[in-house]
Design an enzyme around this catalytic site. Structure first.
Site, PDB file in Angstrom:
ATOM      1  N   CYS A 151      62.891 -34.595 -46.668  1.00 55.75           N
ATOM      2  CA  CYS A 151      63.515 -33.361 -46.202  1.00 55.75           C
ATOM      3  C   CYS A 151      64.444 -32.879 -47.305  1.00 55.75           C
ATOM      4  CB  CYS A 151      64.286 -33.600 -44.904  1.00 55.75           C
ATOM      5  SG  CYS A 151      65.059 -32.100 -44.258  1.00 55.75           S
ATOM      6  N   GLU A 187      59.074 -28.238 -45.344  1.00 60.97           N
ATOM      7  CA  GLU A 187      58.278 -29.200 -46.097  1.00 60.97           C
ATOM      8  C   GLU A 187      57.356 -28.367 -46.993  1.00 60.97           C
ATOM      9  OE1 GLU A 187      58.965 -32.159 -46.423  1.00 60.97           O
ATOM     10  OE2 GLU A 187      59.837 -32.864 -44.544  1.00 60.97           O
TER      11      GLU A 187
END
Length: 187
Positions: A2, A105
């Site tokens: 992340c 992402e």
């Protein structure tokens, strides 16, 4: 992994959602669509009572000699946090929730990477499992910092990226914040 996330929800709603009072001098927050490592983020921790605290994203262990180490510790792999010196004490004593309402992402498409924003169907805020630390500089200044725990991607996200942040269910948030619970298997 992340590397960017969003928090566009009002701080008052975050405080209500995570049952943590607004800080006395609560800042007026603006929607944040691209929160990056090393920036200040809102964190929910429990040092006797739940509270909202601003911390630097990128964990700086208490034993570090230089805070720049945090630039490389924005994420902690769930599979190894109990073993890694930078994370194992925080896992036992300093867990936190990092509120978000979306994260990015990067999906590989040919030679390019395309950012994909992931949100809940409800578009409501949720909490990443995190760890936090307090580092004291040689001049005596304290720095609070945090990291987001990541895990293998679930079935929904595998097509986008092989890793994802650990998102706590509402039912598991109290367990995650409880410093009396230290069993790694349970956590």
């Amino acid at each position: 992994m992340c590397g960017r996330f969003t928090l566009t929800t009002e701080l008052k709603e975050i405080a209500e959602r995570f049952a943590a009072p607004l800080p006395p001098a609560a800042p007026t927050t603006k929607p944040r669509w691209n929160i990056a490592p090393t920036q200040s983020v809102i964190v929910v921790n429990d040092t006797g009572a739940r509270q909202l605290v601003a911390m630097r994203w990128g964990l700086v262990p208490s034993w570090a000699t230089d805070p720049s180490i945090g630039n490389r510790m924005i994420n902690a792999r769930a599979e190894t946090i109990a073993e890694k010196p930078a994370f194992r004490v925080a896992l036992k004593k300093r867990r936190c929730i990092i509120p978000a309402d979306g994260f990015y992402e990067w999906q590989q498409t040919g030679k390019l990477k395309q950012p994909v924003r992931i949100v809940l169907k409800s578009r409501k805020p949720f909490g990443f499992a995190g760890l936090w630390e307090q580092w004291t500089s040689p001049t005596g200044d304290d720095l609070l910092s945090c990291t987001i725990i990541t895990t293998a991607a679930n079935e929904l996200l595998k097509a986008v990226h092989e890793r994802m942040p650990v998102i706590l269910s509402r039912e598991d948030e109290a367990v995650w914040l409880d410093p009396k619970i230290q069993d790694h298997g349970r956590l």
